[in-house]
Design an enzyme around this catalytic site. Structure first.
Site: not given
Ligand code: 26Y
Length: 821
Positions: A556-557, A666, A562, A365
């Site tokens: 968004k976050r 969305k 971003k 992701h």
């Molecule tokens: C390892 C830890 C620090 C960590 C925890 C959560 C790393 C990443 C995440 C979450 C990442 C995330 O939300 N990524 C998003 O995933 C979405 C679904 O695929 C995408 O649409 C988006 O672009 C992406 O930033």
């Protein structure tokens, strides 16, 4: 036969619901009409609805077992569900009966829904994607189970105090969770620590065994996941950590009872809290404990279920089980299944490895280097000694094969090693995931291409066939049908309501873009949604917004990539235009999202947004022309109110940084136009929607790479662009924080010195594109046409389409319809 005994299926009539509410208020909650609270009314309705899911839930699981179908397990550290009541009522097709019956309680269903607290067990996109996938898997009748952690505290609640983010604990289980069912009888023991013993079995074979006294119990809590208007009710199983009874036994023997009980607390911290950072790893050992806790509990559960029907038939395992890893967070599962097969089941390495690598699939992701998980080898020595041995062995065998393909290429070997050397030795979880999986996918076409050419280039050259794309999607049930009832009713009045199930049918709406009456109705719905949001903002944040302005929204976050900061720079530019006496299209800019608590720059950006908003608010020249609001505590249930009210959706990340985005989808489905870069799924959205109906700006991935390669100098852009210079100078002057004029200087400093996300390079293009937006908005009829075409051309972005592709191209699972007589 349980399904026979309870064959008097609960009725869905208004009267039956009324009776059920009454019964739950009395028997489940021990209240009467004088003492029952609003929240208890919600609980009573939720219990009544849940009761109506139970038969199908049991029948679904029974059918999967009897038909011995291949199952999918979606392993994720995050499930960002939000609220459940409205969704269950919709999927069960009991909306009108429940609506009518709740009138008896002196409330509307809408009011009751507001009583439900969000299940916020996720950070953002990745967690919400998992939740959309659950809805789609159930709707498509796939034998699927979600597995995750039942965090006692979910994503923190954000408060804005003196213009800055504060974090409040999300104690969401203080109120009873009516959707979950605890299953203590199915608890699983999860080991930690200890050491590895080598022994010889009766055939003279050397075997390994992990020994420890340190266990934690994993208690499953199950939540029903109903499909849309079918009989499928899948399961979301979330594990809660509890101290194992044996734990602290030594203390008991020494008589130190209180110390023993205190020690038990320690194991329960495993499922205490969701880590609130989504973009940079923090490397805490508790997080590794959480990951192993999920993996160990889930795999024992999966293996137990497999053995019930196929004990000793290990070769069949990949025909009965597919495990999808939601990013690398549950990647230790790969080593855990190896451990089970080798140590517990006595398989040979090659047999075990063949099974493992036909079972797992991995979704990536993110390309951001800070978000790529690497765990110190020392943590594994301490917590998971046997897994460390197994990972070393996987690595040795893997590198031997790489070396055969590229003899003497030692640089490549060290690049591809699962162990990063030089400095503290680290395990590269993404590489473990690739090596242990038969499929690796990105989440949008561009992202999947970038994985092949950059992050995983070496691996792509070694295993091109493993790599594939699965462009994300979102569920039209929650994000259109529920979030936007007015638009849904209008749409259904024209094209029927099958679009809710088959979202490709939404394209039938296209022809109505040419229908003047429909355009008026469509925009009237938009206005209604804007009013609904305005009322909510008044009630919760006490702000007044003008619904006759362009609602320009970015939620968004908060992260530098971003580029919420670019949005703010544009707002300051508009402010200066107004001060210059120029005419602007009236806008209300809204920015919302949470910053990771330790992410200093993101917090500064929130602070700047609030400061700029306050100055604009205090300036009478801006009245009716410009307003900027920070939306407090953005979360799923808030998103459902914000998104349908948007005119303009901001999807402005630096090209090549946003893997996909799902908020972008969305918004467009709800008739907002997008201003965006060629990043993530924006690219595919623009292809579907048509370039004329999408506001594109900014550098492409190639141009970004080129600019960085030749040496990016942000100061050049500052010097050449008068508007940009005025904006940055104004921030630097302390104008937005007169009491502490130095507050925002580090932001400007960073932009002028390094600007890693190329805000200054894209500023001009962004401002010009926003001018086009403003012009287009002034032409109401044209805007309405574009908005309708956006909504009508989003068929591809249903998570049903995404899940169909996963099922067919990765999992090889088929629909298993459930019949109830
Ligand atoms: C390892 C830890 C620090 C960590 C925890 C959560 C790393 C990443 C995440 C979450 C990442 C995330 O939300 N990524 C998003 O995933 C979405 C679904 O695929 C995408 O649409 C988006 O672009 C992406 O930033």
């Amino acid at each position: 036969e349980p399904s026979k005994k309870h064959s008097e299926v609960l009725e869905n009539t208004v009267q039956a619901f009324k009776n059920a509410f009454d019964n739950h208020i009395h028997h489940s909650l021990a209240r009467d009409e004088h003492t029952v609270t609003k929240h208890e009314k919600f609980l009573a309705v939720a219990y009544a609805v849940r009761d109506r899911l139970i038969d199908r839930w049991i029948k679904t699981q029974e059918t999967y077992y009897e038909k011995d179908v291949k199952r999918v397990y979606y392993l994720s550290l995050e499930f960002l569900i939000g609220r459940t009541l409205g969704n269950s009522v919709l999927n069960l097709d009991v909306e009108s009966a429940v609506e009518e019956a709740v009138a008896e309680l002196g409330m509307t269903l809408e009011e009751l829904r507001e009583e439900e607290v969000d299940a916020g067990l996720g950070n953002g996109g990745l967690g919400r994607l998992a939740a959309c996938f659950l809805d789609s898997m159930a709707t498509l009748e796939l034998p699927a189970t979600g597995m995750g952690i039942r965090y006692e505290y979910g994503m923190f609640n954000q408060k804005i105090k003196d213009g800055q983010q504060e974090e409040l604990p999300d104690n969401w289980l203080r109120l009873p969770n009516p959707w979950e069912i605890a299953r203590p009888a199915n608890a699983i023991k999860v080991p930690f620590g200890g050491y590895v013993v080598t022994w010889t079995d009766d055939k003279g074979k050397l075997r390994n065994r992990w020994e420890t006294k340190d266990y934690v119990l994993a208690l499953p809590y199950d939540t029903p996941i109903p499909g849309y208007r079918n009989n499928t009710v899948n399961n979301l199983r979330l594990w809660s950590a509890q101290s194992a009874d044996e734990f602290g036994l030594a203390y008991f023997n020494n008589g130190d009872y209180l110390a023993a009980v205190q020690d038990m607390e320690l194991s329960e911290t495993i499922s205490k809290v969701l880590y609130p950072n989504d973009s940079s790893v923090n490397g805490k050992i508790l997080r590794l404990r959480q990951q192993y806790f999920l993996c160990a509990a889930s795999l024992q559960d999966i293996v137990r279920r497999f053995k019930k029907l196929h004990d000793g038939e290990w070769k069949l395992f990949p025909d009965k089980v597919a495990i999808q890893l939601n990013d690398t967070h549950p990647a230790i599962s790969i080593a855990e299944l190896m451990r089970i097969l080798l140590d517990d089941e006595g398989l040979e390495w090659d047999e075990a490895w063949d099974i493992v690598t036909r079972t797992f699939a991995y979704t990536n992701h993110t390309l951001m280097p800070e978000a790529l998980e690497k765990w110190p080898v020392s943590f594994f020595e301490k917590l998971l000694p046997r897994h460390l041995q197994i990972i070393y062995e996987i690595n040795a065998r893997f590198l031997a094969k790489v070396s055969l393909k590229w003899p003497g290429d030692t640089a490549r070997l060290s690049r591809m090693s699962l162990i990063q050397e030089g400095g503290e030795k680290m395990i590269r979880m993404a590489y473990l995931s690739i090596v242990g999986s038969y499929a690796v996918n990105g989440v949008a076409a561009l992202h999947s291409d970038l994985l092949k050419t950059s992050l995983f280039k070496d691996f792509y050259e070694f295993w091109p066939e493993k790599f594939n794309n699965k462009t994300n999607g979102v569920t039209p049930r929650r994000w259109v049908r529920k979030a936007n009832p007015a638009m849904s009713a209008l749409v259904s009045s024209k094209i029927g309501d099958n679009w809710v199930k088959d979202f490709s049918e939404i394209k039938k709406l296209e022809k109505f873009a040419e229908d003047a009456k429909f355009r008026k109705e469509f925009m009237a719905v938009k206005l209604e949604n804007k009013k609904r949001l305005a009322a909510y903002l008044k009630q919760t944040q006490n702000v007044d917004v003008n619904v006759n302005t362009l609602f320009d929204i970015q939620v968004k976050r908060i992260h530098e990539y971003k580029r919420q900061l670019l949005n703010i720079l544009h707002v300051i530019h508009l402010y200066l235009q107004i001060k210059d006496g120029k005419k602007v299209t009236p806008r209300t800019v809204m920015i919302g999202g949470k910053s990771a608590p330790g992410y200093w720059m993101a917090k500064q950006i929130i602070r700047l947004a609030n400061a700029v908003g306050a100055i604009i608010d205090s300036d009478p020249d801006c009245k009716g022309k410009l307003q900027m609001i920070f939306l407090e505590n953005y979360r799923v249930s808030f998103a459902e109110k914000i998104i349908p009210a948007a005119d303009l959706s901001e999807q402005i990340s630096t090209s090549g940084t946003e893997a996909s985005g799902t908020g972008n989808m969305k918004f467009a489905m709800n008739g907002a136009l997008t201003i965006g870069t060629l990043d993530g799924a924006n690219v595919e959205m623009r292809e579907e929607i048509g370039a004329d109906n999408f506001f594109l700006f900014g550098l492409t991935v190639e141009e970004v790479q080129e600019l960085l390669a030749k040496g990016y100098r942000p100061r050049d852009f500052y010097e050449k662009d008068d508007d940009l210079r005025r904006v940055l100078d104004l921030i630097n002057s302390g104008f937005f924080c007169p009491d502490h004029p130095e507050t925002f200087r580090p932001i400007v400093e960073k932009l002028l010195s390094s600007d890693p996300f190329l805000l200054l390079a894209d500023f001009r293009s962004y401002v010009e594109c926003q001018e086009k937006v403003a012009k287009a908005y002034a032409d109401k009829d044209k805007w309405a046409k574009m908005a309708i075409l956006n909504a009508a051309r989003m068929g591809k972005f249903s998570s049903d389409r995404t899940i169909e592709q996963y099922a067919k191209e990765i999992w090889q699972t088929k629909a298993c319809p459930i019949s109830i007589k």
